[in-house]
Every structure is written in structure tokens, then in C-alpha cells.
Design an enzyme around this catalytic site. Structure first.
Site: not given
Length: 321
Positions: A202, A206, A48, A170
């Protein structure tokens, strides 16, 4: 966001900005053709970040890729120059898993660049291990490194007027949880060798990204700088590059079937970076180029403030930083 080297980033500055898709970049950040706009995006060498850098450079921005892997950064810079025709793409060394590196990068950047209009906190990873400073690597890279970097560059953003901070989060934040006692005792928000443990850590990191943006917006009230968190879609990148073979066996077939390509995944990031008129939504979360309502845990101002204070403590920043 599933975009993961690296503990790295991208910075850019442009003159004139060209037209934004087609025109927002020039009118929002550049305005007059002689105004220089400066952008930074963490981890601009793959995924990205690279797609974002390519688009911004194509619009006339000066782009600085801030990356841990200098060979990949050099290759990415050459590719972006070749595709866009821009000669204003460079890279600087940045390892978000090292406070020493983040501080060194910020010092070098502030000496070299006189303005900063856009900071894109793009780096993210799934991995097991510890940062140079002893933090769980997902918490340390995905949150703390960006937290420290943003704070060190915030004054330069405010000097320009109208700057923005875009932080990639996310949809996984929805399953995140912040255990402050565990964070202070173990310096992480989850670790382990199993796939579910990687994913849990994770998700927690986030959620930190979302809460960081929420509280940053509060601190920026009264200034012209705004900030946004972004869910780019589930993007097919190198997020799992640091996990073991069995974890890759679990993750990568799903990625090939369901995940977006990086160029598509970069669209919401670019929207928050360039779109005029979204300033009233500072602190909000965006998905598919639109504001998305956060779940209760993503808009908990008390937890966001405590996370900010604990992060300051862990990074060695004073409460007035």
C-alpha cells in the site's frame, strides 16, 4: 487515504455550481451561471468518494459515480439525490483493476460528456491478489488504473481550460519504495498474506500516486490544467474490506480509535478541487487543506519520470500519450 473498494470512481458535471463553501466552486469552475462544469471522482459510492460526491452535488454539480459495484452505486446516487435535491447524479461502470474496463469507461464518458473540469482519483484498496491484467492489485488499482484513466481523459480536461486532477495519496507514501526491476519482472510492488506485506505494498502504491502527480504537473506546464496529491487524514472507511479476518483484527480496532470520518476526510480533497489561487502549487502535496512539504523520495523527479515511462509501457500507451 484509507478508502477502499473499490476499483471505481465518480464523475460529475454541474450547471451553475451554486455557491461553493461558499462560492469557490461557482467562481472557479463555473463562473457564469450558464457554464456547465463536469467532475469525475473515482469510487464515489462509499467513504471519502461518497462524501465528496455529496458535497459537489449539493453545490449544483452534475455527478457521475463511476463504480464497479452497480448496486452500491445506484444506492449512493439515490441517497445523494435525496439529500441534495439534485436530479443530476448518475453512475457509470468502472473497474480500475481492468484496463479493458477503464478504456470502455473512458470511451463511454467521452461520448456522453462534452466537458470535464475536475477528475478526482479517489479509489484505493488494501488487498492480496492480481488485477485482470495480472498486476499486483494494490499497484494495479491504486496507481495503474488511475494513471490510464487520467491519460485517456486528459485531452478533454485540457479542452475546458482550468481543469484539475486531484489524486488521493496518503502519508504512507513516506514508507514507500519503487523497485523497478521487481515491477517489470513480477508486475507488482509487493504482495503477501501478512499485515506488514499488505501495508508495504500500500505504501508503495501511495508513493506512486505522489510521483504521478509530480510528473503530471511537469507535463501540464503551459496548459491551464493543474494537479494535486492529497493526504486526507487517516480515514475510517472500507479500505480493509478485501483482507482476511486476522488482518481485520489488526486494522479495524485502530481505525475505530484513531481514524477520521469520511466527511472530515473529504475536506482536503474538496479544498484542492475548489479553492481558488492554488494553481501555482500544481504538482504539490496537500494535507489538512494546506501544502505539505514532501520527503525526498516524494519529490524525486528522476524516479517520477521513470515511473511515468514504465506505467505507459505497462498500460500500452505510447510515449506521446
Amino acid at each position: 487515504h484509507t478508502d477502499g473498494d473499490d476499483r471505481a470512481g465518480l464523475v460529475g458535471r454541474g450547471s451553475g455550481w451554486g455557491g461553493l463553501a461558499q462560492g469557490h466552486l461557482g467562481t472557479r469552475l463555473g463562473g457564469a451561471g450558464d457554464r456547465t462544469s463536469n467532475l469525475q471522482v473515482t469510487r464515489g459510492n462509499t467513504g471519502i468518494g461518497r462524501a465528496t460526491a455529496l458535497r459537489l452535488a449539493g453545490l449544483g454539480a452534475r455527478v457521475v459515480l463511476a463504480c464497479r459495484n452497480q448496486d452500491k452505486a445506484r444506492e449512493a446516487a439515490c441517497h445523494i439525490q435525496r439529500v441534495t435535491g439534485s436530479t443530476d447524479v448518475v453512475y457509470m461502470l468502472l473497474d480500475l483493476g481492468s484496463f479493458r474496463s477503464v478504456r470502455s469507461f473512458a470511451e463511454s464518458f467521452l461520448k456522453a460528456e462534452k466537458r470535464l473540469d475536475l477528475l478526482i482519483n479517489n479509489a484505493g484498496l488494501v488487498a492480496h491478489g492480481r488485477t485482470e491484467d495480472g498486476f499486483g492489485i494494490e499497484f494495479g488499482v491504486n496507481h495503474l488504473g488511475h494513471f490510464l484513466l487520467t491519460n485517456l481523459l486528459l485531452e478533454r480536461l485540457q479542452e475546458g481550460g482550468g481543469g484539475r486532477v486531484v489524486t488521493l495519496s496518503s502519508i504512507a507514501y513516506r514508507w514507500g519504495h519503487i523497485d523497478f526491476q521487481a515491477l517489470l519482472e513480477r508486475k507488482d510492488l509487493g504482495t503477501g498474506w501478512f499485515s506488514w506485506q499488505f501495508f508495504s505494498a500500500y505504501c508503495n502504491s501511495k508513493l506512486c500516486n505522489v510521483l504521478f502527480t509530480l510528473h503530471l504537473a511537469k507535463r501540464l506546464q503551459g496548459s491551464k490544467v493543474t494537479c494535486y496529491s492529497v493526504h486526507p487524514g487517516v480515514v475510517r472507511t472500507e479500505l480493509s474490506r478485501y483482507v482476511g479476518l486476522w488482518q481485520k483484527v489488526f486494522i479495524e480496532p485502530i481505525a475505530r480509535l484513531l481514524f477520521l470520518d469520511p466527511a472530515t476526510g473529504a475536506q482536503t480533497t474538496l479544498h484542492c478541487a475548489l479553492q481558488e489561487g492554488i494553481e501555482p502549487f500544481s504538482g504539490r502535496h496537500f494535507s489538512c487543506c494546506a501544502v505539505e512539504e514532501l520527503t525526498p523520495r516524494g519529490r524525486d523527479h528522476a524516479v517520477a519520470q521513470r515511473l511515468w515511462e514504465v506505467s505507459e509501457q505497462l498500460c500500452g500507451l505510447s510515449s506521446t500519450s
